[in-house]
Design a protein around this motif. Structure first.
Motif, PDB file in Angstrom:
ATOM      1  N   GLN A   4       0.946  -1.240   0.072  1.00  0.00           N
ATOM      2  CA  GLN A   4      -0.013  -0.005   0.028  1.00  0.00           C
ATOM      3  C   GLN A   4       0.891   1.282   0.040  1.00  0.00           C
ATOM      4  N   THR A   5       2.121   1.158   0.358  1.00  0.00           N
ATOM      5  CA  THR A   5       2.927   2.609   0.311  1.00  0.00           C
ATOM      6  C   THR A   5       3.995   2.336  -0.368  1.00  0.00           C
ATOM      7  N   THR A   6       3.945   1.871  -1.492  1.00  0.00           N
ATOM      8  CA  THR A   6       4.810   1.773  -2.889  1.00  0.00           C
ATOM      9  C   THR A   6       4.386   2.359  -3.874  1.00  0.00           C
ATOM     10  N   VAL A   7       5.209   2.940  -4.638  1.00  0.00           N
ATOM     11  CA  VAL A   7       4.918   3.719  -5.979  1.00  0.00           C
ATOM     12  C   VAL A   7       5.785   3.105  -6.945  1.00  0.00           C
ATOM     13  N   ARG A   8       5.353   3.122  -8.235  1.00  0.00           N
ATOM     14  CA  ARG A   8       6.163   2.932  -9.301  1.00  0.00           C
ATOM     15  C   ARG A   8       6.830   4.122  -9.744  1.00  0.00           C
ATOM     16  N   VAL A   9       8.310   4.032 -10.205  1.00  0.00           N
ATOM     17  CA  VAL A   9       8.934   5.371 -10.561  1.00  0.00           C
ATOM     18  C   VAL A   9       9.813   4.949 -11.668  1.00  0.00           C
ATOM     19  N   VAL A  92      10.677  11.295  -4.515  1.00  0.00           N
ATOM     20  CA  VAL A  92       9.804  10.329  -4.933  1.00  0.00           C
ATOM     21  C   VAL A  92       8.353  10.974  -4.265  1.00  0.00           C
ATOM     22  N   GLN A  93       7.299  11.210  -5.198  1.00  0.00           N
ATOM     23  CA  GLN A  93       6.121  11.513  -4.759  1.00  0.00           C
ATOM     24  C   GLN A  93       5.293  10.484  -4.524  1.00  0.00           C
ATOM     25  N   ALA A  94       4.025  11.007  -4.090  1.00  0.00           N
ATOM     26  CA  ALA A  94       3.008   9.958  -3.731  1.00  0.00           C
ATOM     27  C   ALA A  94       2.305   9.178  -5.228  1.00  0.00           C
ATOM     28  N   ASP A  95       2.503  10.108  -6.163  1.00  0.00           N
ATOM     29  CA  ASP A  95       1.710   9.338  -7.642  1.00  0.00           C
ATOM     30  C   ASP A  95       3.179   8.781  -8.333  1.00  0.00           C
ATOM     31  N   GLY A  96       4.170   8.655  -7.762  1.00  0.00           N
ATOM     32  CA  GLY A  96       5.391   8.394  -8.609  1.00  0.00           C
ATOM     33  C   GLY A  96       6.200   9.252  -9.191  1.00  0.00           C
ATOM     34  N   ALA A  97       5.807  10.387  -9.422  1.00  0.00           N
ATOM     35  CA  ALA A  97       6.475  11.629 -10.035  1.00  0.00           C
ATOM     36  C   ALA A  97       7.924  11.947  -9.301  1.00  0.00           C
ATOM     37  N   LEU A  98       8.737  12.444 -10.064  1.00  0.00           N
ATOM     38  CA  LEU A  98       9.991  12.859  -9.162  1.00  0.00           C
ATOM     39  C   LEU A  98       9.967  14.462  -9.285  1.00  0.00           C
TER      40      LEU A  98
END
Length: 437
Positions: A4-9, A92-98
């Motif tokens: 739940q706390t991982t995002v794709r970067v 690394v932001q919550a939506d995976g953006a840098l």
């Protein structure tokens, strides 16, 4: 780290003009104050252009180095590249953006992690400390840093050729590894999955190389563990399937045996019916024979020639004739005559009268056409012909020493022509018998 706390970067690729072998990216987790230069940076390295999963709030360090010229070593005289470094730090932001936090272009790559560079990294680490046990999982390894020389994979020790795999680490500490996952192999049935702990059925798991720490090999189910049966369940189902197949084969065998019994019974019934029919026909034929032999023919009501064939070149023939008549008791009768006729066939004893058509056909088929065997005429002889003086070649049949067509060799001697050759085919010639026997 939980899902739940991982995002794709998406990790930035190396820009044009930068040295792809010397540029690097790293998830920043801390600084080693006792180390010098870039070795002070701590955290998992990621490939350029890769796609990874990590926690929001992680810091991504991007370093692109450029060759600005060449220097010459004082002692060896060897040329070495002069490098600058463009250093960027991203959040690394919550939506995976840098989100860019800091960027600076250093004139020398060695000075990029001096007091100024380390101060910036230390400041941002203090403001955004990394989560305890921060994990980074690779979704797509991307192009990475190409391998420039052969060497063993640091995880599975498989030797990779030049341009195979990617480089990780920098300088003398650089190592090569497979791009993506290391090769796997099929796991042995009955071993245990490292994820779910269950025993694995045949073909449902592989031995994979886990890229953690020093690396290790584990048995893992392919896909979801819940999709696969355990080894015990697989064996139980296989045993039931074999039992069902054996039962089915036994039922099929029993059904085939019953069919065979029915076929045998039907065949026996047909045989008995055929024998009964033949016996009745034979008895009827014998009764007809007795009537014909004891009574006289009042009127011949029919005569049909069924078959007629030639027996030899001299005009002899044979025929099968069906005869119908009325006897003196007023009842009809029928029989079959097989007789030879033609040249000198008046006293021929072949054939006869039959009261079963099968017997008549059998007698008729006993005889076939016979060609007359060719018998060459012998050359006339006027008297004894002794061997010519001097041992001249002579025909072993007639003794002559002259042959217009040349000498021919028969099976038992020399012949002067076709007639002598044929005469000698089954025995010695007259001359050979007289003078050489």
């Amino acid at each position: 780290m939980n899902e739940q706390t991982t995002v794709r970067v998406g990790v930035p690729a190396v820009p044009d003009g930068a040295d792809v072998h010397r540029s690097w990216r790293q998830v920043l987790t801390g600084l080693d104050e006792s180390a010098e230069g870039a070795k002070a940076v701590q955290g998992p390295e990621v490939g350029h252009g890769a796609v990874v999963e990590t926690a929001p709030g992680a810091l991504l360090l991007v370093v692109d180095e450029h060759i600005t010229g060449w220097g010459e070593a004082y002692r060896t005289g060897k040329a070495y590249p002069l490098l600058d470094a463009a250093v960027m730090l991203y959040l690394v932001q919550a939506d995976g953006a840098l989100k860019a936090l800091w960027a600076r272009h250093f004139q020398t790559a060695k000075g990029a992690f001096g007091a100024a560079g380390r101060g910036q990294l230390r400041k941002h680490l203090a403001a955004r400390p990394p989560a305890p046990g921060l994990q980074v999982s690779v979704v797509d390894a991307g192009p990475g840093r190409p391998n420039v020389k052969p060497g063993p994979c640091r995880w599975c020790e498989t030797v990779l050729r030049k341009d195979q795999g990617v480089l990780v680490g920098r300088g003398q500490d650089a190592q090569v590894e497979h791009r993506g996952e290391c090769p796997t192999e099929l796991a042995k049935p009955g071993t245990y999955c490292a994820v779910c702990g269950g025993s694995v059925a045949p073909g449902t798991a592989r031995i994979v190389v886990v890229r953690e720490g020093e690396g290790r090999r584990e048995v893992r189910h392919t896909g979801s563990c819940a999709e696969h049966l355990s080894f015990e369940e697989h064996e139980e189902r296989a045993a039931r399937r074999r039992a069902d197949e054996e039962e089915l084969r036994a039922a099929e065998k029993a059904a085939e045996a019953k069919k065979a019994q029915r076929r045998a019974a039907a065949a026996e019934k047909r045989r008995a019916a055929r024998e009964a029919k033949e016996k009745a026909e034979r008895e009827e034929a014998e009764a007809m024979r007795a009537r014909v032999e004891s009574l006289s023919v009042v009127e011949e009501t029919g005569r049909q020639e069924l078959f007629n064939k030639k027996l030899n070149p001299y005009g002899e023939r044979m025929r099968l004739v069906e005869v119908s008549a009325i006897l003196t008791d007023g009842e009809p009768a029928r029989w079959w005559d097989v007789d030879a006729y033609g040249v000198d066939a008046e006293d021929d004893d072949r054939g006869g009268r039959y009261f079963l058509p099968a017997d008549a056909r059998s007698e008729y088929q006993r005889y076939s056409y016979e060609e007359e065997r060719y018998r060459p005429a012998r050359r006339p002889r006027t008297g004894p012909v002794p061997c010519p003086p001097g041992g001249a070649k002579h025909c072993d049949n007639c003794g002559t020493t002259v042959a217009v067509g040349g000498w021919m060799v028969a099976s038992l001697g020399r012949a002067c022509g076709a007639d002598c050759y044929d005469a000698m085919a089954d025995g010695y010639g007259a001359h050979a018998t007289r003078y050489h026997g």
